[in-house]
Every structure is written in structure tokens, then in C-alpha cells.
Design an enzyme around this catalytic site. Structure first.
Site, short mmCIF file in Angstrom:
data_model
loop_
_atom_site.label_atom_id
_atom_site.label_comp_id
_atom_site.label_asym_id
_atom_site.label_seq_id
_atom_site.Cartn_x
_atom_site.Cartn_y
_atom_site.Cartn_z
N ALA A 155 3.70 -6.81 9.89
CA ALA A 155 4.02 -6.96 11.31
C ALA A 155 5.39 -6.37 11.66
O ALA A 155 5.78 -6.38 12.82
CB ALA A 155 3.99 -8.44 11.69
N TRP B 18 4.44 -17.48 7.04
CA TRP B 18 4.41 -17.67 8.50
C TRP B 18 3.49 -18.87 8.76
O TRP B 18 2.34 -18.88 8.30
CB TRP B 18 3.84 -16.40 9.15
CG TRP B 18 3.81 -16.40 10.63
CD1 TRP B 18 4.83 -16.71 11.48
CD2 TRP B 18 2.69 -16.03 11.44
NE1 TRP B 18 4.40 -16.55 12.78
CE2 TRP B 18 3.09 -16.14 12.78
CE3 TRP B 18 1.38 -15.61 11.18
CZ2 TRP B 18 2.26 -15.86 13.85
CZ3 TRP B 18 0.55 -15.33 12.25
CH2 TRP B 18 0.98 -15.45 13.57
N LYS C 265 6.14 -5.71 17.32
CA LYS C 265 7.58 -5.61 17.07
C LYS C 265 8.06 -4.16 17.06
O LYS C 265 9.02 -3.83 17.72
CB LYS C 265 7.93 -6.27 15.72
CG LYS C 265 7.14 -7.52 15.39
CD LYS C 265 7.61 -8.74 16.10
CE LYS C 265 6.73 -9.88 16.17
NZ LYS C 265 6.33 -10.96 15.71
N ASP D 30 -0.36 -8.63 5.39
CA ASP D 30 0.02 -8.78 6.78
C ASP D 30 1.28 -7.94 6.96
O ASP D 30 2.29 -8.18 6.29
CB ASP D 30 0.29 -10.27 7.07
CG ASP D 30 0.56 -10.54 8.54
OD1 ASP D 30 0.62 -9.57 9.32
OD2 ASP D 30 0.72 -11.72 8.90
C1 LMR Z 1 7.45 -15.26 14.68
O1 LMR Z 1 7.18 -15.54 13.50
O2 LMR Z 1 8.40 -15.76 15.28
C2 LMR Z 1 6.61 -14.25 15.40
O3 LMR Z 1 5.65 -13.71 14.56
C3 LMR Z 1 6.05 -14.76 16.66
C4 LMR Z 1 4.98 -15.77 16.46
O4 LMR Z 1 3.93 -15.59 17.05
O5 LMR Z 1 5.20 -16.76 15.75
#
Ligand code: LMR
Length: 393
Positions: free
Chosen positions: A210, A127, A243, A208
Site C-alpha cells: 500500500a 494492520w 497513498k 499487501d
Molecule cells: C492506516 O493504517 O492508517 C491506513 O491504512 C488507513 C486505514 O484505512 O486504516
């Protein structure tokens, strides 16, 4: 003073949200930011959340501060949801945070306090905000191989080889389930091998998580985290309710720190200190909603049932898309989409072809070719499949 400021690099996920909003084409398809949408394109408030909010509205008699770590009842239900019985409660320090991102940020700050020289090993890709926040707090990040662009699965041999180069005390950041952005995940045998390596090299595990409940089910998705927390000496777990409870804007997260050798009270005090320095008291409303739901068997069952519907709808879309691509491309090369889990799949193509799909067909996916499966519906799946095949992916 403010004239000294320079523009910061744009967050590519948020920039894509803005570009989508500005596109006037009626047939545009938003596969960008990780937000669940139902077949009608809405991000609904879950039934159990509505009911919990109704109860809170009726019963809450004060909005006074709760505590730096948030409500202990919230920590308890979240520990049970994510960690189950994998670790003795007295070994776990926990704080409520503003969303999962807040938990990630506090985790990095805790690492910085405990060992500023630690390198944080992140999957390639991860991410994007992981890398960005690490840089911001002044910790070094090192990428380990993860996504195999040929198979679109995990390059597990490469991952182990790269993690094998980590130094004692370094942190290994792992996605507990539903890897973001790729959708490719380790199986439990591979997780065990990662755990063995962490123990062999005296590394710190950071997880992590999520998207618990979006992959193979609430319990299934927690298995890897629990394997890690029951087997390693030091672990940090950043959890999010955005989520799986659909409470994105309430900013509801948790950071848990588990240690075999540290005094839990000292770790807890450091977590509280970090909250105090950064924002003082964490937000309470979302945490209270989650606590209300998880503490009431009937509400909890209804929430789990609705979450399961969400999970199955995403799985159905994955299967439909893989099948549609098989038909339209006359090949099996997109079969990985049905194997991936969670909200995202990275189709493994170039930013140029992603841009071509946006320009020609109004398909919005992140430039690294991550698409949000939940942004699709039965009508848009064939449109996406055609755009992918027409672009020559
Ligand atoms: C994403 O990866 O799209 C989500 O986790 C939202 C974000 O804050 O980036």
C-alpha cells in the site's frame, strides 16, 4: 430485526481520527491515520492527478459500465508498476477493487473459495483491519513473531520459527514494503529466506503493498514483491493507489492472483465473480486517473518526481526526529526511527504512555504506539520529542 444488532468493536485508527477532531487544543498533533500531509498540514492533490483529471473531464464521453474486472488498461499499468517483468503476463489474473482494503477483502474471499481451511499467518503486529476482515470472512488468522520490542527491528529468527509451523496450503501475509504499523522491514536476503520457506512448505504468499514509493523509492520498494512473485507457485498481491497517488477517497486498488498450476482464465473468472457478488463493477475514476498518468511518459515522470519529494520529506522528518530525541534524551535509543521506512514507526511503548502523551501534550498516536511520520513538520518534531521524553518512553 435491527434491534438485534449489537455495537461492533470500534476501529482504533478511525476512533483516534474522531477523538483528534474533537480536541479543542490548538497545539494538538495528529499522528494517527495513514494520510500524507505536507509541511502546511495539507493532503494535496498531486500535480499529475490534477492534470489527468483535467484531461478526463475534457475527453470522457461516457460514464457507462466498464467491466467487472475494471479497465484492462488499468490492470496492465498496475501490473507493470508493481510486478515489473517478474511474472509472465498470462499467469496473472487481476481485478480493480475499491481501494487496497477492497483488494485485501477480495483476496481473503478468494482464499475462502479455494481453500476454506487455510490459515492466514499475519505478522505480530499487522494492520488491525487484516485481522478484523479475516475474522469477518471466517478465515482463521495465526500471528507470527515480527516486531522485536527491544531493537524495534524485525525478530527474524522468531518469524522464521513461527512460519516454520505453518501447514501446506496456508497463506503467509507479508507487507511488500513500509510495514504497517511498525516501519521495520526485512532486507532482501531475509526475503529470500522467507521465499525459500514458502517453497519448502508449499505455502501461498500474499502481499499487501500500500506504500510503494514511500520507503526507498518506487523500484526499490517493489523488489521484495517481485522476488516473491518470480519465485513462488502461488501468490496474491493486493495493491493500493491511495497513498502513492494521494487519491485516498477515490478508492483505487487492485488484486492480482498468480499461479503456476491453475488456469489463469478460471482464476480471473473467480475474481470477476467475487466483484459481482460484493459490489459489481469497481470504481473507475481513480483507476482512470492512474492509467492516464502511468501511460503518459511526461505525466508519469512528474508524478514520480512529486512522489520522490514526498518520500524525501518523510525521510528528513525521520532523521530530524531521531536527532532531536538523541539530544533531548541524551541517548541513542531512538536511532531506530531513522532506520524505519514508510509512513509509520512504532516506538514500542505501552498504551498507558501513549494515552499520557495525548492527555499531557495533545499528541495523537495509535494506542499500539504507531505514529504517522507524515503528520509531523519541522515545528512539531521538537514538541513530539519532548512529549516522548517527558512521558518517560
Ligand atoms: C492506516 O493504517 O492508517 C491506513 O491504512 C488507513 C486505514 O484505512 O486504516
Amino acid at each position: 430485526m435491527l434491534s438485534n444488532l449489537k455495537a461492533q468493536p470500534a476501529d482504533k485508527i478511525l476512533a483516534l481520527m474522531a477523538a483528534y477532531r474533537e480536541d479543542p487544543r490548538p497545539g494538538k498533533v495528529d499522528l494517527g491515520v495513514g494520510v500524507y500531509k505536507n509541511a502546511g498540514g495539507l493532503t494535496p492533490v498531486m500535480r499529475a492527478v490534477k492534470e489527468a483529471e483535467r484531461r478526463i473531464l475534457a475527453e470522457q464521453d461516457s460514464k457507462s459500465y466498464v467491466g467487472l474486472a475494471g479497465d484492462p488498461a488499468y490492470s496492465n499499468v498496475m501490473i507493470e508498476l508493481i510486478l515489473g517483468e517478474s511474472v509472465a503476463r498470462e499467469r496473472i489474473a487481476a481485478v480493480a477493487t475499491p481501494g487496497g482494503t477492497g483488494a485485501v477483502r477480495q483476496a481473503f474471499e478468494l482464499i475462502k473459495l479455494a481453500n476454506p481451511n487455510a490459515k492466514v499467518h499475519v505478522s505480530n503486529p499487522t494492520w488491525p483491519n487484516h485481522v478484523s476482515i479475516l475474522k469477518y470472512v471466517g478465515l482463521e488468522s495465526v500471528a507470527y513473531r515480527y516486531f522485536d520490542s527491544e531493537s524495534r527491528g524485525v525478530d527474524f529468527a522468531g518469524m522464521l520459527e513461527d512460519l516454520g509451523k505453518a501447514s501446506e496450503g496456508d497463506v503467509v501475509l507479508l507487507h511488500g514494503c513500509c510495514h504497517n504499523p511498525t516501519g521495520a522491514n526485512l532486507n532482501l536476503t531475509q526475503w529470500q529466506q522467507v521465499v525459500d520457506l514458502i517453497n519448502e512448505k508449499n505455502l501461498v504468499a500474499m502481499i499487501d503493498i500500500a506504500y510503494q514509493g514511500f520507503g526507498d523509492g518506487l523500484e526499490e520498494d517493489a523488489k521484495a514483491v517481485r522476488l516473491v512473485t518470480s519465485s513462488v507457485a502461488n501468490a496474491l498481491v493486493a495493491g493500493s493507489c491511495s497513498k502513492n497517488f494521494g487519491i485516498y477517497r477515490e478508492r483505487t486498488g487492485i488484486l492480482m492472483a498468480i499461479s503456476a498450476d491453475a488456469e489463469t482464465s478460471v482464476v480471473q473468472q473467480n475474481l470477476n465473480y467475487l466483484n459481482r457478488q460484493n459490489f459489481s463493477f469497481p470504481p473507475d475514476h481513480g483507476a482512470r486517473v492512474v492509467t492516464t498518468i502511468l501511460s503518459d511518459p511526461a505525466l508519469r515522470a512528474d508524478w514520480a518526481a512529486e512522489l520522490e519529494e514526498v518520500r524525501l520529506s518523510m525521510l528528513g522528518l525521520r532523521e530530524q526526529l531521531a536527532e532531536e530525541l538523541r539530544e533531548q534524551s541524551g541517548s541513542d535509543r531512538f536511532g531506530f526511527i531513522a532506520q524505519h521506512r514508510g509512513m509509520f514507526s512504532q516506538i514500542g511503548t505501552t498504551p498507558e504512555l501513549v494515552e499520557k502523551m495525548r492527555a499531557d501534550s495533545g499528541i495523537y498516536m495509535v494506542s499500539d504506539s504507531r505514529m504517522n511520520i507524515a503528520g509531523l513538520n519541522a515545528q512539531t518534531v521538537p514538541i513530539l520529542a519532548k512529549a516522548i521524553v517527558d512521558a518517560g518512553v
